[in-house]
Design a protein around this motif. Sequence first.
Motif, PDB file in Angstrom:
ATOM      1  N   GLY B 432       0.810  -1.212   0.000  1.00  0.00           N
ATOM      2  CA  GLY B 432       0.000   0.000   0.000  1.00  0.00           C
ATOM      3  C   GLY B 432       0.841   1.259   0.000  1.00  0.00           C
ATOM      4  O   GLY B 432       0.390   2.315  -0.413  1.00  0.00           O
ATOM      5  N   ASP B 627      -1.013  -7.647   1.939  1.00  0.00           N
ATOM      6  CA  ASP B 627      -2.104  -7.226   2.824  1.00  0.00           C
ATOM      7  C   ASP B 627      -3.282  -8.146   2.513  1.00  0.00           C
ATOM      8  O   ASP B 627      -3.901  -8.057   1.458  1.00  0.00           O
ATOM      9  CB  ASP B 627      -2.451  -5.760   2.530  1.00  0.00           C
ATOM     10  CG  ASP B 627      -3.559  -5.234   3.429  1.00  0.00           C
ATOM     11  OD1 ASP B 627      -4.494  -6.002   3.762  1.00  0.00           O
ATOM     12  OD2 ASP B 627      -3.500  -4.043   3.791  1.00  0.00           O
ATOM     13  N   ASP B 629      -6.278  -8.451   3.529  1.00  0.00           N
ATOM     14  CA  ASP B 629      -7.641  -7.919   3.402  1.00  0.00           C
ATOM     15  C   ASP B 629      -7.812  -7.036   2.172  1.00  0.00           C
ATOM     16  O   ASP B 629      -8.863  -7.025   1.545  1.00  0.00           O
ATOM     17  CB  ASP B 629      -8.012  -7.120   4.648  1.00  0.00           C
ATOM     18  CG  ASP B 629      -7.904  -7.958   5.901  1.00  0.00           C
ATOM     19  OD1 ASP B 629      -8.264  -9.157   5.840  1.00  0.00           O
ATOM     20  OD2 ASP B 629      -7.429  -7.442   6.926  1.00  0.00           O
ATOM     21  N   LEU B 630      -6.776  -6.288   1.845  1.00  0.00           N
ATOM     22  CA  LEU B 630      -6.878  -5.385   0.693  1.00  0.00           C
ATOM     23  C   LEU B 630      -6.287  -5.988  -0.571  1.00  0.00           C
ATOM     24  O   LEU B 630      -6.503  -5.459  -1.665  1.00  0.00           O
ATOM     25  CB  LEU B 630      -6.186  -4.052   1.000  1.00  0.00           C
ATOM     26  CG  LEU B 630      -6.882  -3.185   2.048  1.00  0.00           C
ATOM     27  CD1 LEU B 630      -6.060  -1.933   2.331  1.00  0.00           C
ATOM     28  CD2 LEU B 630      -8.294  -2.813   1.610  1.00  0.00           C
ATOM     29  N   GLY B 631      -5.519  -7.065  -0.425  1.00  0.00           N
ATOM     30  CA  GLY B 631      -4.929  -7.680  -1.601  1.00  0.00           C
ATOM     31  C   GLY B 631      -3.806  -6.864  -2.210  1.00  0.00           C
ATOM     32  O   GLY B 631      -3.452  -7.079  -3.363  1.00  0.00           O
ATOM     33  N   LEU B 632      -3.256  -5.934  -1.457  1.00  0.00           N
ATOM     34  CA  LEU B 632      -2.136  -5.141  -1.969  1.00  0.00           C
ATOM     35  C   LEU B 632      -0.835  -5.887  -1.687  1.00  0.00           C
ATOM     36  O   LEU B 632      -0.686  -6.525  -0.648  1.00  0.00           O
ATOM     37  CB  LEU B 632      -2.109  -3.755  -1.314  1.00  0.00           C
ATOM     38  CG  LEU B 632      -3.367  -2.920  -1.555  1.00  0.00           C
ATOM     39  CD1 LEU B 632      -3.268  -1.584  -0.839  1.00  0.00           C
ATOM     40  CD2 LEU B 632      -3.594  -2.700  -3.048  1.00  0.00           C
ATOM     41  N   VAL B 633       0.079  -5.793  -2.649  1.00  0.00           N
ATOM     42  CA  VAL B 633       1.306  -6.587  -2.604  1.00  0.00           C
ATOM     43  C   VAL B 633       2.512  -5.652  -2.605  1.00  0.00           C
ATOM     44  O   VAL B 633       2.553  -4.679  -3.371  1.00  0.00           O
ATOM     45  CB  VAL B 633       1.399  -7.521  -3.828  1.00  0.00           C
ATOM     46  CG1 VAL B 633       2.736  -8.246  -3.854  1.00  0.00           C
ATOM     47  CG2 VAL B 633       0.236  -8.511  -3.827  1.00  0.00           C
ATOM     48  N   MET B 670       0.691  -5.512 -11.659  1.00  0.00           N
ATOM     49  CA  MET B 670       0.027  -4.255 -12.017  1.00  0.00           C
ATOM     50  C   MET B 670      -0.171  -3.992 -13.503  1.00  0.00           C
ATOM     51  O   MET B 670      -1.071  -3.250 -13.861  1.00  0.00           O
ATOM     52  CB  MET B 670       0.768  -3.066 -11.397  1.00  0.00           C
ATOM     53  CG  MET B 670       2.168  -2.863 -11.919  1.00  0.00           C
ATOM     54  SD  MET B 670       3.007  -1.442 -11.147  1.00  0.00           S
ATOM     55  CE  MET B 670       3.549  -2.170  -9.600  1.00  0.00           C
ATOM     56  N   PRO B 749      -5.685  -6.642  -6.924  1.00  0.00           N
ATOM     57  CA  PRO B 749      -6.028  -6.683  -5.492  1.00  0.00           C
ATOM     58  C   PRO B 749      -7.296  -7.489  -5.227  1.00  0.00           C
ATOM     59  O   PRO B 749      -7.366  -8.251  -4.250  1.00  0.00           O
ATOM     60  CB  PRO B 749      -6.213  -5.207  -5.140  1.00  0.00           C
ATOM     61  CG  PRO B 749      -5.336  -4.478  -6.104  1.00  0.00           C
ATOM     62  CD  PRO B 749      -5.392  -5.273  -7.382  1.00  0.00           C
ATOM     63  N   GLU B 750      -8.292  -7.365  -6.125  1.00  0.00           N
ATOM     64  CA  GLU B 750      -9.547  -8.086  -5.877  1.00  0.00           C
ATOM     65  C   GLU B 750      -9.370  -9.594  -6.020  1.00  0.00           C
ATOM     66  O   GLU B 750     -10.130 -10.360  -5.425  1.00  0.00           O
ATOM     67  CB  GLU B 750     -10.659  -7.586  -6.807  1.00  0.00           C
ATOM     68  CG  GLU B 750     -10.343  -7.605  -8.290  1.00  0.00           C
ATOM     69  CD  GLU B 750      -9.859  -6.270  -8.813  1.00  0.00           C
ATOM     70  OE1 GLU B 750      -9.075  -5.596  -8.091  1.00  0.00           O
ATOM     71  OE2 GLU B 750     -10.249  -5.890  -9.922  1.00  0.00           O
ATOM     72  N   ALA B 753      -8.176 -10.153  -2.373  1.00  0.00           N
ATOM     73  CA  ALA B 753      -9.058  -9.722  -1.281  1.00  0.00           C
ATOM     74  C   ALA B 753     -10.447 -10.335  -1.385  1.00  0.00           C
ATOM     75  O   ALA B 753     -11.112 -10.543  -0.361  1.00  0.00           O
ATOM     76  CB  ALA B 753      -9.166  -8.200  -1.277  1.00  0.00           C
ATOM     77  N   LEU B 754     -10.901 -10.607  -2.584  1.00  0.00           N
ATOM     78  CA  LEU B 754     -12.270 -11.103  -2.753  1.00  0.00           C
ATOM     79  C   LEU B 754     -12.307 -12.564  -3.166  1.00  0.00           C
ATOM     80  O   LEU B 754     -13.340 -13.061  -3.600  1.00  0.00           O
ATOM     81  CB  LEU B 754     -13.005 -10.253  -3.800  1.00  0.00           C
ATOM     82  CG  LEU B 754     -13.126  -8.771  -3.461  1.00  0.00           C
ATOM     83  CD1 LEU B 754     -13.865  -8.032  -4.563  1.00  0.00           C
ATOM     84  CD2 LEU B 754     -13.830  -8.563  -2.120  1.00  0.00           C
ATOM     85  N   ASP B 756     -12.772 -16.427  -3.065  1.00  0.00           N
ATOM     86  CA  ASP B 756     -13.738 -17.196  -2.284  1.00  0.00           C
ATOM     87  C   ASP B 756     -13.068 -18.239  -1.401  1.00  0.00           C
ATOM     88  O   ASP B 756     -13.653 -18.729  -0.458  1.00  0.00           O
ATOM     89  CB  ASP B 756     -14.728 -17.888  -3.227  1.00  0.00           C
ATOM     90  CG  ASP B 756     -15.602 -16.871  -3.946  1.00  0.00           C
ATOM     91  OD1 ASP B 756     -15.880 -15.821  -3.334  1.00  0.00           O
ATOM     92  OD2 ASP B 756     -15.975 -17.126  -5.095  1.00  0.00           O
TER      93      ASP B 756
END
Lengths: 268, 761, 159
Positions: B432, B627, B629-633, B670, B749-750, B753-754, B756
């Motif tokens: 982040g 991260d 939860d946010l999926g940031l690397v 990215m 990121p999704e 973070a998202l 399943d």
Amino acid sequence: MAADPRPQVLAGGTDFMVEVNYDHRRPTAVMSLRRVDELRGWRRHGDRLTVGAGLRYVDMLESEFEVSAPALAQAARTVGSPQIRNTGTIGGNVATASPAGDTLPVLYALDAEVTVSSTRGDRVVPIQELIVGPKRTTLAPDELIVSISIPVSKGPQEFLKIGVRNAMVIAVASVALVVDGDNRHIGCALGSVGPTIIRCSEAEAMAEAEIDWDRLHLPDPRVYETFGAMCAAASSPIDDHRSTSRYRRHGVYVLATRALMRAFEPGA
Amino acid sequence: MADGVRVVDRPRTGIGVSTRRPDGGPKVRGEFAYSSDLHADRMLWGRTLRSPHAHARILSIDIGPALTIPGVSAVLTADDVPGRPTYGLTVPDQPVLARDIVRYEGEPVAIVAADHPDTARRAIASIVVEYEVLEAITDPQRALQSPAIHPDGNLIRTVPIRRGDVDAVGSVVVEGTYEMGIQDQAFLGPESGMAVPDGAGGVDLYVATQGLHQDHAQVAPCLGLAPEQVRLHLAGTGGAFGAREDLSMHVHACMLALHVNRPVKMSYLRDESFVGHVRRHPAHMWFRHHATPEGRLVKVEAQILLDGGAYASTSAYTAANSARFACGPYRVPNAVIDATCVRTNNAPSGAMRGFGVVQVCYAHESQMDKLAAAVGLDPVEIRLRNVLARGDELVTGQTVDVPAPVRECLEAAASVPMPPPASDVDDYGLPGGAGRTADRARIRRGVGYAVGFKNLAYAEGYDDDTRARCRLDGGVATITCAAAELGQGFVTVAEQITRTVLGVDQVVLAPASTATIGSAGSSASSRQTYMSGAAIAMACRQVAEGARRAVAHRHAVAVEALEIDEGRIVSRDLSIDIPIGRASEEPLEAEVNHHHRETFPMDPVTGQGDTDVSWVFAANRAVVDVDLDLGLVRVVQMATGQDVGKALNPLSVVGQIEGAVSQGLGLAVMEEVVTTDGIVRNPSFTDYLIPTTADMPPVEITLIEEPEDGAPFGAKGVGETACLSSTPAVVAAIRAATGLELSRVPVRPEDIALADVRREG
Amino acid sequence: MTGAVTYRLQINGADHAVESSWLGESLLYVLRERLGLVGSKNACEEGECGSCSVLVDGRLVCSCLELAAAAEGTEIITVEGLSPDGTLSDVQEALVAEGGVQCGFCTPGFVVAVHDLLDGNASPSPLETKEALAGNLCRCTGYGRIEAAVERVVELRRG
């Protein structure tokens, strides 16, 4: 592209020049505010700060300013690159009125008041009334943003911004959280997740009622996530090439939860 | 050692020393003339009108309004193309200017020349084109079932490989589908150049390119001119990475210049650049790996689909690379592989660093990690059990007869000390970064490994020969070679080779041009040091021989009585000892035409054949913080073991590796050209994100030096391989941190973070 | 061409007249195409790459985002002004010596940005260097040798 006969008001010019360089705008007259020094400064009187519209992002990183407006300073630090922070101004950020404008969630959370001037005199407009849509404001063609008034920090302030890169990136979602310990008030606003900045009034009210204001603690740790969820529910994001609405809403949930955790430690 | 010539390490400037770039001073002072910096008296600005549609019929073009704008000198369309209406690097299937049909968003339709770039763009905006919009075929999986987009059809090439027992099965089987988005080369110097008419019907084009002669072979026919009437000269080139293999503004600028009889400069803006050059093929890939319970590979099955976009460019060869390197640098006894490239209404795909191999390396390395998990081995061990070594056969049946230090590369990368934990890092260094989003309790670290390999120089029977000339006069060696310097440092190595062989201090590199010498081939496929470096060494050695003969003649001794030793001509009894630079009163000159060893086509049914010249290997280890939860690397560290043969200039080699790693990292997390129905949504550096300083970690590099016989001083080309394995290494590290499948790059990121899939919190 | 304007610019200590310039011209365009100062580079023209970095009144900015006509009355320093007699500055020297230059298109921007960084912070931490240079994109080097050059200058200036 039709030529616009009115003079374009140029603050930092960082948004304007991209449009000119890519032929999305053809200036025929420009009024540059670059050297209007009275717009450049900021001053504190009592418990309010008056921030000149020409204040650059880099100026907001100075420690004196940061003490008075920490979230604004943090938001300014996330703007673009050093080159952009040396050029772009807070007034330009407001006038451009992009939902991704980094300082805007902070200004919304602080209930900033914008002083607008024209030959007809000055008027003071709450920021949420000045900005009415993506890149749309109620500024009249001859009106100029002169300054922005915000309260001096009276409690924790946070600004968190998600970008897909670790620096120099447009917000996919951002959250500003400001705490007024004196008046036991929380302000929270979201960037990049709606046509304009979104204020989270219901979440704010919920959290205000749960906080132990004497200790600035949060007795019930479940409230962090409830707060995050309420902020996420308030958001209205879209799918675009930068992200998805689903991720943006989720991002608001995580950022708002974390912001509240940073502001208020758990425990009675 | 190569050709039996003794190699001498000269401590100051010779081989193996990190000498400075000869163009370094001008570049840091801002004096180096890039193609976009050119200027001439009476120069006009050219600009291109491009299709806003991915697929449409052109009903009419009205250039009238543009012609009425003061300052506009020329407005040209397909009707004005003087020669062959189409061009192409391998097949001339691409119109210089679209006539009846546009097949991708951004296809050139008309060009203008005007006195100012703003005049030119107003002129472009005033041209009225009436389109009938057609359905755009943008899904490569539908392309073969769709109506033909182009007279040549929608299938560009299918490349099969059948190796060993195609029915073999392993007791352990892992399967996966993988997808890669579109990566752009994103060089910084825009497509640009200046065409100058010669007043006699011909034209000189000063242009940024990877290959002057391959451009020339396309430009002259389109202009309807004899080859000698068109001369291409290398202008300062601001990076390339494959994107300057194909033509961009070349023919257009020449057409305009010849039409108005004035110099014309064209320089693309960044939005135009995103549709103005070919980009990396996006890919859909299915893989099934069979192995023994001990994790030894039994068979690899792969189905690879590449989107070639609207025109052929180099797609046929990209597909072949995807097939040949689909298994990675492993011993694979049995294989069933099909790589197919199809035509769509997306912008053309073509060369980019790693050419067809980046895609499959991501897939095969993902598979190897799956296999490791399935048989209970760690990611390093599964690879070590299967690595290729010299003497092994590839799935094409070709024997690897050059150094193949895959094991050494991987062990080197794996043994680099780990970076400090995230707890020791300031906020700005966490996932982040500047956005200060991280919650330290929600950061997980992961480590991933990958290996990769790729061919060096062209393949499948293609003779990409090269020419170099050396002239020694008054102690100054002048090298003439048309190899394009793109930034990679060929000019540095060319000087080092010359100094080493001839022992001279003063080396002049003549400007690269089609007017002065034949082709050096393209600066592509990691080939220029290997090929043109060898040619320069050979030319210099011939000059040294001439010096030897001259000294023998002057001193009336037998040539055999003299030796060439450390840049000197020396007699056995040491009574004669003369620097080569002073050996001859007369200038000495030699020109060589160097060919690599013969290669052969792939069998059209089995894919078998000795297709390749040589191979280069690399391994990467990535360490990331995620991260959850946010999926940031945040990539924390990269470690690279790189097969180099011999590092002619170690600093330059390190620079190639660090740059390749940054592009691989970018692809992992990215970089993606995002399209909707063929329309590019993010044609800017605001939205097509490439790594910044804040995204690039330290790269810990180990060079593995096992010289290759016959290569110049044993050197292999190192431009590409670190780019192959860095992407899968980063993704593997993210998998290790998250437990997710991650079957698509870039990892967004999704996607983290998202996801399943449940994971440990 | 509409909206032509005439003005003067102070660049690297010299006074330059700009005549009949289109109002919309950026400082980058005027430097490159009207004044022949092509050291500042045109890689994105949207403030995202830093290749056109110059100093305006001592501030590091992207010259592509400066309206040239509005820069009248400011002091502009370009990369050409950092080695006026041809001798490389310590930053320029370090970028060459450490391998921080490949294609070099980003290099003039980095030269200006690194000078600006080290003039304000004589000994930046690695993360401070990254933050200060995050607005300068390089596609060739992966930044490693550029950061090494910054470290070299820090060491040299420390003496």
